[in-house]
Design an enzyme around this catalytic site. Structure first.
Site, PDB file in Angstrom:
ATOM      1  N   HIS A 165      -1.902  -5.133   1.488  1.00  0.00           N
ATOM      2  CA  HIS A 165      -3.239  -5.731   1.338  1.00  0.00           C
ATOM      3  C   HIS A 165      -3.046  -7.125   0.760  1.00  0.00           C
ATOM      4  CE1 HIS A 165      -7.182  -6.720  -0.154  1.00  0.00           C
ATOM      5  NE2 HIS A 165      -6.581  -7.059  -1.285  1.00  0.00           N
ATOM      6  N   LYS A 216       0.841  -1.202   0.000  1.00  0.00           N
ATOM      7  CA  LYS A 216       0.000   0.000   0.000  1.00  0.00           C
ATOM      8  C   LYS A 216       0.885   1.265   0.000  1.00  0.00           C
ATOM      9  CE  LYS A 216      -4.009  -1.900   2.523  1.00  0.00           C
ATOM     10  NZ  LYS A 216      -4.715  -1.839   3.841  1.00  0.00           N
ATOM     11  N   ASN A 234      -1.333  -0.127   7.312  1.00  0.00           N
ATOM     12  CA  ASN A 234      -0.827  -1.452   7.671  1.00  0.00           C
ATOM     13  C   ASN A 234      -0.033  -2.120   6.552  1.00  0.00           C
ATOM     14  OD1 ASN A 234      -3.069  -1.874   6.151  1.00  0.00           O
ATOM     15  ND2 ASN A 234      -4.193  -3.094   7.646  1.00  0.00           N
ATOM     16  N   GLU A 240     -10.206  -9.681  -7.452  1.00  0.00           N
ATOM     17  CA  GLU A 240      -9.099  -8.716  -7.501  1.00  0.00           C
ATOM     18  C   GLU A 240      -8.174  -8.970  -8.704  1.00  0.00           C
ATOM     19  OE1 GLU A 240      -7.311  -8.815  -3.590  1.00  0.00           O
ATOM     20  OE2 GLU A 240      -9.222  -8.310  -2.651  1.00  0.00           O
ATOM     21  N   TYR A 267     -12.735  -3.358  -3.213  1.00  0.00           N
ATOM     22  CA  TYR A 267     -13.261  -3.962  -1.979  1.00  0.00           C
ATOM     23  C   TYR A 267     -14.626  -4.595  -2.238  1.00  0.00           C
ATOM     24  CZ  TYR A 267      -9.464  -1.655   0.532  1.00  0.00           C
ATOM     25  OH  TYR A 267      -8.226  -1.269   0.985  1.00  0.00           O
TER      26      TYR A 267
HETATM   27  P1  ADP Z   1      -7.616  -6.831   5.652  1.00  0.00           P
HETATM   28  O1  ADP Z   1      -6.888  -5.701   4.985  1.00  0.00           O
HETATM   29  O2  ADP Z   1      -6.765  -7.511   6.675  1.00  0.00           O
HETATM   30  O3  ADP Z   1      -8.259  -7.794   4.678  1.00  0.00           O
HETATM   31  P2  ADP Z   1     -10.272  -5.668   6.155  1.00  0.00           P
HETATM   32  O4  ADP Z   1     -10.721  -6.193   4.822  1.00  0.00           O
HETATM   33  O5  ADP Z   1     -11.133  -5.942   7.342  1.00  0.00           O
HETATM   34  O6  ADP Z   1      -8.805  -6.198   6.510  1.00  0.00           O
HETATM   35  O7  ADP Z   1     -10.056  -4.092   6.075  1.00  0.00           O
HETATM   36  C1  ADP Z   1      -9.526  -3.492   4.917  1.00  0.00           C
HETATM   37  C2  ADP Z   1      -8.624  -2.352   5.313  1.00  0.00           C
HETATM   38  O8  ADP Z   1      -9.394  -1.348   5.942  1.00  0.00           O
HETATM   39  C3  ADP Z   1      -7.551  -2.686   6.345  1.00  0.00           C
HETATM   40  O9  ADP Z   1      -6.396  -3.270   5.789  1.00  0.00           O
HETATM   41  C4  ADP Z   1      -7.259  -1.328   6.968  1.00  0.00           C
HETATM   42  O10 ADP Z   1      -6.300  -0.588   6.232  1.00  0.00           O
HETATM   43  C5  ADP Z   1      -8.613  -0.629   6.866  1.00  0.00           C
HETATM   44  N1  ADP Z   1      -9.329  -0.656   8.145  1.00  0.00           N
HETATM   45  C6  ADP Z   1      -9.961  -1.693   8.728  1.00  0.00           C
HETATM   46  N2  ADP Z   1     -10.520  -1.312   9.901  1.00  0.00           N
HETATM   47  C7  ADP Z   1     -10.247  -0.008  10.051  1.00  0.00           C
HETATM   48  C8  ADP Z   1     -10.548   0.984  11.043  1.00  0.00           C
HETATM   49  N3  ADP Z   1     -11.244   0.725  12.115  1.00  0.00           N
HETATM   50  N4  ADP Z   1     -10.092   2.215  10.845  1.00  0.00           N
HETATM   51  C9  ADP Z   1      -9.391   2.532   9.770  1.00  0.00           C
HETATM   52  N5  ADP Z   1      -9.066   1.660   8.809  1.00  0.00           N
HETATM   53  C10 ADP Z   1      -9.485   0.413   8.932  1.00  0.00           C
END
Ligand code: ADP
Length: 197
Positions: free
Chosen positions: A164, A15, A161, A175, A55
């Site tokens: 992805h 990212k 984080n 995707e 998404y």
């Molecule tokens: P992952 O990326 O592990 O598949 P999710 O699909 O649940 O997780 O979430 C997508 C992305 O949304 C996360 O990687 C993160 O960057 C963001 N995200 C998730 N929860 C939050 C939150 N509470 N606040 C801000 N960003 C969030």
């Protein structure tokens, strides 16, 4: 025709935060060293439409993001109603979805297709859990990120984080088709294939 388990595919992004922090090589190294094969790789700046449609945006998926957020708020004694104006996981998920689009379009990303046995689960394991404080040490997120929903949400932004990865095989299929043309996917044999499996 059934595809070989060796050919399972998943999508991995570094990212914008990971690219700007110079973590592209580190991410690639961790994938390659597990015997997984990179079969496509490119740096792109995502448009808003591409980022939004990346998404799943289903109620179930939005609620899941909201639930993870509420768990984190509970764990750290934060009141979601005070911080976010609601404790409804779906409403929270919808708000996060907008921040995700802003974040994913905020700079270049490096997008990859990874192939190998259990590629979806293997790459999720390498990446680690969504919230850095929960992600195990030894995972990319556990080792290289420290952000938190309780902080990110004050700034009305996505959690930074680093990476992805597709969450399951149906996300991976979506995707793959969303981000990659068939001519961008390459076939070759890795030297280890005869030895590792
Ligand atoms: P992952 O990326 O592990 O598949 P999710 O699909 O649940 O997780 O979430 C997508 C992305 O949304 C996360 O990687 C993160 O960057 C963001 N995200 C998730 N929860 C939050 C939150 N509470 N606040 C801000 N960003 C969030």
């Amino acid at each position: 025709m059934e595809i070989s388990p060796k050919e399972e595919k998943t999508v991995l992004f570094v990212k914008p935060d990971g690219v700007k922090r110079g973590l592209v090589g580190e991410v690639i190294k961790r994938v390659e060293s597990r015997g997984l094969k990179i079969i496509s790789l490119k740096m792109i700046v995502a448009s808003e439409d591409m980022a939004r449609d990346h998404y799943p945006n289903t109620d179930g998926w939005l609620r899941g993001m909201g639930e993870k957020t509420l768990d984190n708020y509970r764990q750290y004694g934060k009141d979601p109603i005070k911080e976010l104006g609601t404790d409804d996981p779906l409403e929270i998920g919808k708000e996060i979805a907008g921040w995700n689009v802003d974040f994913l379009t905020s700079g270049p990303i490096v997008a990859m297709v990874i192939q190998g046995i259990h590629a979806v689960d293997m790459v999720r394991k390498i990446v680690g859990k969504t919230i850095p404080a929960v992600a195990e040490m030894g995972t990319i997120r556990g080792d290289f990120s420290v952000d938190s929903p309780t902080l990110a949400n004050i700034g009305k932004r996505a959690i930074h984080n680093v990476v992805h990865a597709s969450g399951d095989s149906s996300e991976a299929a979506h995707e793959l088709e969303h981000w990659f043309k068939s001519e961008e996917i390459h076939e070759y044999k890795r030297a280890e294939e005869d030895i590792m499996f």
